[in-house]
Write an enzyme that holds these catalytic residues in place. Structure first.
Site, mmCIF file in Angstrom:
data_model
loop_
_atom_site.group_PDB
_atom_site.id
_atom_site.type_symbol
_atom_site.label_atom_id
_atom_site.label_comp_id
_atom_site.label_asym_id
_atom_site.label_seq_id
_atom_site.Cartn_x
_atom_site.Cartn_y
_atom_site.Cartn_z
ATOM 1 N N ASP A 180 0.829 -1.201 0.000
ATOM 2 C CA ASP A 180 0.000 0.000 0.000
ATOM 3 C C ASP A 180 0.870 1.261 0.000
ATOM 4 O O ASP A 180 1.861 1.333 0.746
ATOM 5 C CB ASP A 180 -0.859 -0.037 1.278
ATOM 6 C CG ASP A 180 -1.962 0.995 1.294
ATOM 7 O OD1 ASP A 180 -2.803 0.958 0.387
ATOM 8 O OD2 ASP A 180 -1.975 1.837 2.217
ATOM 9 N N GLU B 100 1.700 -0.575 -5.042
ATOM 10 C CA GLU B 100 0.670 0.405 -5.326
ATOM 11 C C GLU B 100 1.373 1.753 -5.305
ATOM 12 O O GLU B 100 1.586 2.354 -4.254
ATOM 13 C CB GLU B 100 -0.450 0.395 -4.264
ATOM 14 C CG GLU B 100 -1.608 1.280 -4.695
ATOM 15 C CD GLU B 100 -2.148 2.210 -3.629
ATOM 16 O OE1 GLU B 100 -3.206 2.796 -3.840
ATOM 17 O OE2 GLU B 100 -1.506 2.372 -2.560
HETATM 18 C C1 BGC Z 1 -5.500 2.124 -0.489
HETATM 19 C C2 BGC Z 1 -6.661 2.923 -0.048
HETATM 20 C C3 BGC Z 1 -6.325 3.499 1.320
HETATM 21 C C4 BGC Z 1 -5.006 4.269 1.295
HETATM 22 C C5 BGC Z 1 -4.478 4.512 2.659
HETATM 23 C C6 BGC Z 1 -4.499 3.244 -0.653
HETATM 24 O O1 BGC Z 1 -3.862 3.427 -1.647
HETATM 25 O O2 BGC Z 1 -5.700 1.417 -1.666
HETATM 26 O O3 BGC Z 1 -7.836 2.177 -0.014
HETATM 27 O O4 BGC Z 1 -7.339 4.375 1.698
HETATM 28 O O5 BGC Z 1 -4.034 3.572 0.607
HETATM 29 O O6 BGC Z 1 -4.016 3.326 3.214
#
Ligand code: BGC
Length: 581
Positions: free
Chosen positions: A226, A299
């Protein structure tokens, strides 16, 4: 009027097939399970791990290679579990560690690998570390795990810098010191309840390596990381005049740029700092100690694609989500450009390209593509907003998916897209749980509309999501049409279309295949390429496109028609895969 294409082909190879691609993740189709909305076994209206296990046969029949599970760890759920209070335990909402082990074993027995989410940028404010930090003094080791700073201005009343939270509002919250006086401030790029960790602190590194090992030892096949581009901040936390918005996608009228990027990207001092790469090199070494080609997927909302490729250099992560593809408008030249740029950038570092159209943070592509400017990416859609054209959106979504699954590399699917689910665009605002809604001062509806519990059975309460009919968000009545049971075995249904495409993709090894643009078919509304000996033609325009003589259709988003000439035609807003006799 039918566009008749010349039958002679001229092609431009942009990516060769890679027969030596041994690791499973290079070609995998990975299905995102959002646990709270997938399937509920306990009956409380919130999905859970036993619910996931009960629906694994659906995923096996669909033909995916792996699942990625959004967080199911102990959490007060202020950001739907992306606020983790204990990284080594399952939240009682979702079950127990034993439920996790049972789910993992069942998935593995079905040949489905399992990737879990890792949230290393921030913890929950209820994590033991943050509680200890609040109880400790400024300058203490406990505070040193987070980004506590003194405020600016008289009495330290102003935040330490001008950063804003991704969810809206300031990125700093002031604490009350244990003696009752107004105290320091702590950084949270997201909600107040998600304090950012200080990744210059070796203790933070050690803790997360231990968390990785905890789940690797249990047998997980990888991690989705994340906010992978946010963990390290520029030294001194300098002011930044720009927005810290993380999701910076295509805007109206924008059709891409030279490098295939579609937005301004994230260039602030909180994003994409050099130091993050040291973390991934260390994690790569941890995963390499385990068998089975475990993987890390980033991500990282980073542009241009050449910057994103730095996350998947040979000694770092294995995959990164291709958000440039997701944010590209429904426009043939822009799509060709982003595909070429994506393959070029990942080939340069020897990594597979990934493709993704939907996830739990964006409006579902069946609805995005039904908007007036198809593919624009609002942060949620509400009852007062212009509503997408549901039928056209679904038709385009199926065409977009067939285009995506025809590409070489790895593809991500988001739960429910195989049913053709639209966004819930008329959800009652009173039900919204995404902190974006209130942190933005009720200007951004946020992500609840793509997180609505799945419909499994049209005739059951809650459309079969839970045994009691309870659902944590109300499903729209239209979900009856999309329920899995009304699509099963129905030729041409969305689920059967996905299943057929995934089977052909696997059988013909398109994931490790090639990409050559077919110049003779390409046009202002046509994306046409060959992957191995499969011709993929996506027709984004209103007129049918004739396929070459002798084309044999192997998969399609809408069945092709035969023209008066006897040639098969790709209908408007459709994608066809064909082999040439
Ligand atoms: C996740 C989100 C989340 C954020 C904070 C992101 O990129 O995919 O759903 O709200 O990170 O953790």
């Amino acid at each position: 009027m039918t566009t008749v294409m010349p039958s002679s082909t001229s092609t431009t190879l942009v990516h060769p097939a890679s027969e030596q691609a041994a690791e499973w993740w290079r070609t995998a189709v990975i299905y995102q399970v959002y646990p709270r909305s997938f399937a509920d076994a306990s009956g409380d209206g919130i999905g859970d791990l036993p619910g996931i296990t009960s629906r694994l046969p659906h995923l096996e029949r669909l033909g995916v290679d792996a699942v990625w599970l959004s967080p199911f760890y102990r959490s007060p759920q202020h950001d739907a579990g992306y606020d983790v209070a204990d990284y080594r335990d399952v939240d009682p909402l979702f079950g127990t560690l034993a439920d996790f082990d049972a789910m993992l074993a069942d998935a593995h027995a079905r040949g489905i690998r399992v990737i879990v989410d890792l949230v290393p940028n921030h913890t929950s404010s209820e994590h033991a570390w943050f509680r200890a930090a609040l109880a400790a003094a400024p300058g203490s080791a406990e505070r040193g795990r987070y980004l506590f700073r003194d405020g600016r201005g008289p009495g330290g009343d102003e935040p330490p810098n001008n950063w804003t939270s991704v969810f809206g509002g300031p990125a700093w919250t002031r604490v009350v010191e244990p003696d009752g006086t107004p105290g320091q401030w702590y950084l949270h790029l997201f909600d107040t309840t998600q304090p950012d960790l200080d990744w210059t602190n070796p203790e933070v590194h050690a803790e997360f390596e231990s968390v990785l090992r905890f789940w690797l030892d249990r047998g997980v096949d990888g991690f989705r990381v994340d906010v992978a581009h946010g963990m390290v901040k520029a030294p001194g936390l300098p002011d930044w005049a720009g927005t810290s918005a993380m999701i910076d996608g295509a805007h109206e009228g924008e059709t891409g740029s030279e490098d295939g990027s579609t937005g301004a990207g994230n260039r602030g001092p909180m994003w994409d700092q050099e130091g993050v790469h040291d973390i991934y090199r260390a994690w790569h070494r941890v995963l390499a100690e385990y068998d089975g080609d475990r993987c890390l997927v980033a991500e990282a909302w980073v542009e241009p694609l050449s910057r994103l490729a730095r996350y998947v250099r040979p000694d770092e992560m294995h995959q990164a989500f291709n958000f440039s593809f997701l944010t590209t408008l429904w426009d043939a030249p822009a799509l060709r450009e982003v595909v070429t740029a994506s393959l070029g950038a990942s080939d340069a570092v020897g990594a597979p390209t990934t493709w993704v159209l939907s996830n739990h943070d964006v409006v579902r592509h069946a609805s995005r593509l039904g908007l007036e400017v198809p593919g624009t990416k609002p942060n949620g859609i509400g009852v007062g907003d212009p509503q997408p054209d549901e039928e056209l959106g679904l038709r385009r979504a199926r065409a977009a998916t067939l285009l995506m699954l025809g590409l070489p590399g790895s593809a991500y699917l988001y739960q429910g897209e195989e049913l053709g689910l639209p966004e819930h665009t008329t959800l009652d605002d009173a039900e919204r749980e995404d902190p974006t809604w209130w942190r933005s001062g009720h200007t951004e509806r946020g992500r609840d509309g793509c997180r609505v519990p799945l419909p499994w059975a049209a005739g059951a309460p809650g459309y079969g999501f839970s045994p009691t009919g309870a659902t944590w968000l109300t499903q729209p009545a239209s979900f009856a049409r999309y329920a899995a049971d009304v699509q099963e075995g129905v030729e041409g249904s969305t689920v059967e279309t996905y299943r057929a495409a995934l089977a052909v993709r696997r059988e013909l090894a398109l994931g490790s295949g090639s990409l050559a643009w077919d110049e003779s078919l390409t046009g202002p509304d046509v994306v046409a390429f060959t992957n191995r000996d499969v011709l993929v033609v996506a027709n984004l325009g209103p007129d049918p496109v004739a396929l070459p003589q002798g084309a044999e259709v192997v998969a399609s988003s809408v069945a092709p028609a035969t023209a008066g000439t006897g040639r098969l035609e790709v209908p408007a807003e459709a994608t066809v895969w064909a082999r040439l006799a």
